[in-house]
Design an enzyme around this catalytic site. Structure first.
Site, PDB file in Angstrom:
ATOM      1  N   CYS A  30       0.837  -1.212   0.000  1.00 31.98           N
ATOM      2  CA  CYS A  30       0.000   0.000   0.000  1.00 31.98           C
ATOM      3  C   CYS A  30       0.868   1.258   0.000  1.00 31.98           C
ATOM      4  O   CYS A  30       1.482   1.588   1.008  1.00 31.98           O
ATOM      5  CB  CYS A  30      -0.921  -0.044   1.221  1.00 31.98           C
ATOM      6  N   CYS A  33      -0.140   3.901   2.540  1.00 27.75           N
ATOM      7  CA  CYS A  33       0.264   3.484   3.892  1.00 27.75           C
ATOM      8  C   CYS A  33       1.718   3.868   4.144  1.00 27.75           C
ATOM      9  O   CYS A  33       2.058   4.410   5.199  1.00 27.75           O
ATOM     10  CB  CYS A  33       0.108   1.970   4.063  1.00 27.75           C
TER      11      CYS A  33
END
Length: 106
Positions: A30, A33
């Site tokens: 991600c 993230c």
């Protein structure tokens, strides 16, 4: 304060040993993230949040911890008070996470 890295093995222990907890659920793949990680670390060092434990949980390798906050999108941030889920938000904006943390009455 350092960001605590938790897994399914110790997630409940982390929740129960800290009255106020904010969890960042992430995955290695991600990008949002990864981009948020320095902000999360900076927030953990913020004097306004000295009584809040900041926790990182890999949502892919810790499915039980993920279920506790009903995580469906990443990154997701969840707040727990006295071991109980209070609220969560799927966001990558620091402002949204700060607003979430303030729901813990910090």
């Amino acid at each position: 304060m350092a960001v605590i890295v938790a897994t399914d093995n110790d997630f409940n222990e982390v929740l129960n040993s800290n009255q106020k907890v904010v969890v960042k659920y992430y995955a290695d793949w991600c990008g949002s993230c990864r981009l948020f990680s320095p902000k999360f670390k900076r927030m953990s060092d913020d004097e306004a949040f000295t009584n809040v434990a900041f926790v990182d949980v890999n949502a892919e390798t810790s499915p039980e911890a993920r279920k506790m906050a009903n995580v469906t999108n990443l990154p997701t941030f969840a707040i727990f008070k006295n071991g109980q889920l209070v609220d969560s938000v799927a966001a990558s904006k620091e402002e949204a996470v700060r607003e979430l943390i303030h729901k813990l009455d910090v």
